[in-house]
Design an enzyme around this catalytic site. Structure first.
Site, mmCIF file in Angstrom:
data_model
loop_
_atom_site.group_PDB
_atom_site.id
_atom_site.type_symbol
_atom_site.label_atom_id
_atom_site.label_comp_id
_atom_site.label_asym_id
_atom_site.label_seq_id
_atom_site.Cartn_x
_atom_site.Cartn_y
_atom_site.Cartn_z
ATOM 1 N N LYS D 102 0.887 -1.172 0.000
ATOM 2 C CA LYS D 102 0.000 0.000 0.000
ATOM 3 C C LYS D 102 0.916 1.211 0.000
ATOM 4 O O LYS D 102 1.626 1.470 0.965
ATOM 5 C CB LYS D 102 -0.905 -0.004 1.233
ATOM 6 N N GLY D 163 -8.040 9.802 9.692
ATOM 7 C CA GLY D 163 -8.349 9.979 11.100
ATOM 8 C C GLY D 163 -9.313 11.120 11.396
ATOM 9 O O GLY D 163 -9.560 11.440 12.551
ATOM 10 N N ALA D 189 -9.434 6.222 4.247
ATOM 11 C CA ALA D 189 -9.261 7.437 5.058
ATOM 12 C C ALA D 189 -10.566 8.220 5.210
ATOM 13 O O ALA D 189 -11.289 8.461 4.246
ATOM 14 C CB ALA D 189 -8.198 8.360 4.490
ATOM 15 N N GLY D 190 -10.829 8.609 6.431
ATOM 16 C CA GLY D 190 -11.988 9.444 6.723
ATOM 17 C C GLY D 190 -13.242 8.660 7.060
ATOM 18 O O GLY D 190 -14.245 9.233 7.483
ATOM 19 N N ASN D 211 -9.495 2.073 9.747
ATOM 20 C CA ASN D 211 -8.508 1.844 10.791
ATOM 21 C C ASN D 211 -8.922 2.509 12.104
ATOM 22 O O ASN D 211 -9.441 1.847 12.993
ATOM 23 C CB ASN D 211 -7.125 2.361 10.326
ATOM 24 N N THR D 212 -8.706 3.822 12.189
ATOM 25 C CA THR D 212 -8.915 4.507 13.469
ATOM 26 C C THR D 212 -10.281 4.251 14.083
ATOM 27 O O THR D 212 -10.395 4.024 15.299
ATOM 28 C CB THR D 212 -8.762 6.029 13.280
#
Lengths: 261, 261, 261, 261
Positions: D102, D163, D189-190, D211-212
Site C-alpha cells: 500500500k 483519522g 481514510a476518513g 482503521n482509526t
C-alpha cells in the site's frame, strides 16, 4: 424575466433584506447599519419597545428607527403561546405602533424554535382582527400552506435555528414551500453569511431576514452593505435564471482541432 | 481587519472576480459583460486567440478585450500534457501576448479535470522561463503546496468540474489549501451562482474565476453585475470576520422578564 | 454503553427496523421480505386492510402478516385531517385490529407531508381513548415535544419526503428532537439506502421505518437483509460511541523516527 | 445483478472491508478486532513491522496477524517521497514480507494528505519491479486513471483526511473515479462510521479501508462487527440497485377512494 416587485400586503417593499434589531451594541450603531443595509422592513421585539415609557435602558430603540424611512415590524419574540402573542400585538397597536406583526412563538428557550400549533392559532385571531401577519415558522410546507390559507401576509420559514449561522439546512423543505406559496416567502433565522442570503434568493425566496450576523459583526455597517449586495446578487441571478447543476463538465472553449496550425 | 489588497506576482489587482471568455454568443456581449463585472483579469484560450491571423470566426476575440483595461491571461485549455501546454505558452509570448499564463492541462475530455503530474512539470518549466504561472488544479493541498514551492503566482483549485455549476463540493480540501497557501488561492470551475462565489470569498479564497455561469446566462451583463456584488459581499464578510456556525440558537432579544408591566 | 432495549409503550421490540407494506408486487414477496428483515413492527394502511371483507384485490394483506410474529401497526395514511384519522383508528379497533396506530395525516397529495396541527389534535383524542399513538411528523422539534407531552408512544420525524430516497436531509432538526426526546424517536420516510438507516441510528434515533426502498427493490428479500444489517451496525456504533469528526488528520501510525535503522 | 467477486491482482478477496493496524491499544485487541471484522486484507506500517528484530515494543505486530488467515499488505506510511517509499517496499520484500504494497507518501504532517507526483513516480518503479501496488491518493480522477494505466492493482482515494472521521466529503470526485475505473476502487481514510462505509459501497466502490474508527473505539471487536455488517449492507444494496433520489414524494399506499365503504 422582468424584475418583479416585492409586495407585502399590497405594499411594495424596496428591499428584499429585512433587518432585526436585537444584539446591537448601541442604538447609533444599529441606526448606521440599518441605513447601510438599504432595508425597509425592520423588526423590533415588542418587549423591548418602550410601550410603558420607562424601564429598559435601550427602550428608546424606536427613536433610532425613523418612521418615515422604515416600516416598523413589531415582533412577538418571547411569547410562549398564542395568547401571549396576541396580547402583545394588541398592546402594540394600542401604543400606536403599526398593525403589522412578525409572529414569533417559541416556547423552547434553547433553540428558540417556533411552535406550529400556537402560531397557527394566533395567526387566525390576528388576521381576523385586521393585523398584517408575518409568521416565523419551522420549514414545514404544510404549515406554510395553512398559514397562507388563513390569510397571513407572508410565511417566514427558518433556514436553521436563530443565531446559529448554519445557513440553509432546510433547503429541500423551503423549495417545496416556495413552490406552493401564494404569498411571499421570507427565509428567517440561521442566515449567518452573505452567501446564505444569496442562496435563499437564488432558490426563489422573496426576501431574507438577517439580524445577529450583522448586529454582532466587528463592523456592522460594512456587514450590512455586504448582505445588501448578496441579496441583490441572489435576486438578480434568480430573475435571470440559473442553470441547474450537472454531473458533467462542459468545456468553456471548443476542444476540437488543436495546435494544428 | 483592514482591507488587504489582492496582489498577483507583485501587481495589485483591483477585482477579485476573474473572468473567462468562452461560450459567449458574441464578442459584443462578452465585452459588455466584462465591463459590467468590474473584473481586471480575463482569461482567453490560446487556441482561440488569433495567433495565426486566420481560421476561427471568433478569432478576433482579443479585439473585444482592450489591453489598457484588462490584464489578459492566456490559458492553455485543450493541452493534453506538459509539452503541449509549454509550447502554447511560448507561442503566445512569441505572438506578443503577455507572459502570464493560466496553466490548464486536462487529458480527460469528459470532466475536463486537470492532470496533477503534467501540471507540475509544465509549471516548473514555465516558471524557469520567466512566466507568471496560474495553475488550474484539482483541490489537492499537497499539489497546491508543491506548485507554490515551484514558484507559481497563484494556485487555482476547482470547486467542482468545469461548467457543472455544482458550486464548492471540495470545501474541506480548499480550506486546507487556503490555510497552507503563501500565494493567492483562486477558486476556479464549478462556480455556478453568486452564492458560490460569495462562499469562496467568505472561506478566505483570494478570488474566483467565473465563465460559463455568466457567458450562457440569459442576461450576461446583469449576471456579471450579480457576481461582482457577490464577490464583494463575500470578501467584505471575510475581512470583517464571520461567526462560526453553532449548534445552539442564540436569542436575538433578551428573553428575561416578559409582559410584566 | 450497555445495549439498551428498544421499548415502545412498555413493550420491548426486538428489532429497530420497522417495515411498511405498501408497493410490494405481491403478498408473497412482502412476507418473504418481512421475514428477512428481522423486523417486528409492521405498518399497514387501514384503507388497504380488509375491514369490509371485499373490494381491494390485495385486501387480504393481513393474511401475509402472521399476528404471532409481527406487531401490526395500522396507519391512517390517506387521512386528510384529524377527524378522518380518528375515525379510521376507531374502525380498526372495532374490526379487531390492535389499538396501536401510526398517525399519518397528509392533506398534501404531492409530497405527502404531514399536517402538524391536525396531527396534534388527533393525537390528543386518540391518546385519551387509550390508543398507543406513533405520529408521523415533519422534523419539527417543538411539535415533537408537544406530542410526547400529550402522551404519544414515539415521535416519527421524516428524514425527507416519503418515497423520495433522499436520506436524512433534516439532520440538524432530528438531532434536536433526539436531544429533547423522552419517548423513542423513529426516523420515518426518505430512508432510501442502508447508509441512511445506519446514519439515523448512529445519530441516536431509536429506530427507522423503511418501506419503498425495500418494497420496490429488484430483490426485496436481500434488500431487507441489507437494511437489517445497516440498522444493527448503526445502533452498535451509537452504543459503542463514535468519535466526532475533526478538521485535523490523525496519523494512524507514529510518524517519528523513520528508516533510521 | 449477480454478486460480483472482489478481485485484486487476480486474487479473489473474501471481504470488502480492509483493515489498518495502527492505534490499537494492544496486539490482543487488534487480533480480536481483525477476527471479528471478517476482513482478509490487513495493512501494516513497514516502520512498525519488526524488520530488524529489535526496538519497537509493538514490533512483534506481525505475530498477531496469522499469515494463513490474512493477506498482509505492508504500507509505506511515513515516506516523504518516492525514493523513501520504494526503499521501504524493497526492504519489506527482502525481509520476507509479501510483495504487495500500500503506497502512502505524505510529506504533510498535519493532514497526512498524499503527494500525487511522488506517488505516481513510486508506482511506476514498483510496478516494474513486480510489486502489487495499491496507492493511497487524493480523490483525483485524473491521477487515478494514470495510476491504473501504469498498472496499479487498485486505486485508493480518500474520503476525507486520515483519522478525521468526516466520511465521504469527496463524493463527486469518487463517483467519477468509479465511473472511469478499470481496477478496484477502495475508499481509504476518513471513514469514521458504519454509515460512511455503507455509503462508499452503495456508490459502487469495491471496498473500504478502515482503521482509526475501529482501533480507538471503546469496543473494537463490536465496532469491527458493525463495519462488517455495514459493508455487506452497502454492497448488497449496490448489487440489487438503489433508486435515485427524487424530488417528489411517492405514496407508499394508493391514495384513491378512501373510507367510502
Amino acid at each position: 424575466m422582468q424584475s418583479k416587485p416585492f409586495i407585502v400586503a399590497g405594499r411594495e417593499i424596496r428591499s428584499r433584506l429585512m433587518l432585526g434589531t436585537g444584539k446591537f451594541s448601541s442604538g447609533e450603531k444599529m441606526r448606521a447599519a440599518l441605513d447601510a443595509s438599504g432595508g425597509e422592513i425592520v423588526t423590533v421585539a415588542l418587549r423591548r419597545a418602550d410601550l410603558s415609557g420607562k424601564k429598559d435602558p435601550f427602550a428608546n430603540i424606536l427613536e433610532f428607527i425613523p418612521a418615515d424611512k422604515y416600516l416598523l415590524l413589531p415582533n412577538t419574540s418571547g411569547a410562549m403561546n398564542a395568547e401571549e402573542a396576541v396580547r402583545l400585538a394588541r398592546l402594540a397597536v394600542a401604543a400606536g405602533l403599526p398593525n403589522w406583526v412578525k409572529l414569533e412563538i417559541h416556547p423552547d428557550p434553547r433553540y428558540l424554535l417556533p411552535d406550529p400549533v400556537e402560531t397557527l392559532k394566533a395567526a387566525e385571531v390576528l388576521v381576523k382582527e385586521g393585523f398584517v401577519v408575518l409568521p416565523y415558522i419551522n420549514a414545514d410546507p404544510v404549515l406554510a400552506k395553512r398559514l397562507q390559507d388563513v390569510g397571513t401576509a407572508t410565511v417566514m420559514p427558518l433556514g436553521s435555528p436563530i443565531g446559529s449561522h448554519q445557513g440553509i439546512t432546510t433547503r429541500k423543505q423551503i423549495e417545496i414551500i416556495i413552490e406552493q406559496a401564494s404569498v411571499p416567502v421570507v427565509v428567517d433565522a440561521g442566515i449567518g453569511a452573505p452567501s446564505h442570503a444569496a442562496e435563499a434568493l437564488e432558490m426563489g425566496a422573496d426576501a431574507v431576514l438577517v439580524n445577529t450576523a450583522i448586529a454582532v459583526a466587528g463592523d456592522p455597517v460594512r456587514m450590512a452593505q455586504a448582505f445588501k449586495m448578496a441579496v441583490e446578487a441572489g435576486r438578480a441571478a434568480y430573475e435571470i435564471g440559473l442553470a441547474d447543476a450537472s454531473e458533467r463538465a462542459s468545456a468553456t472553449s471548443p476542444l476540437g482541432a488543436f495546435l494544428n496550425s
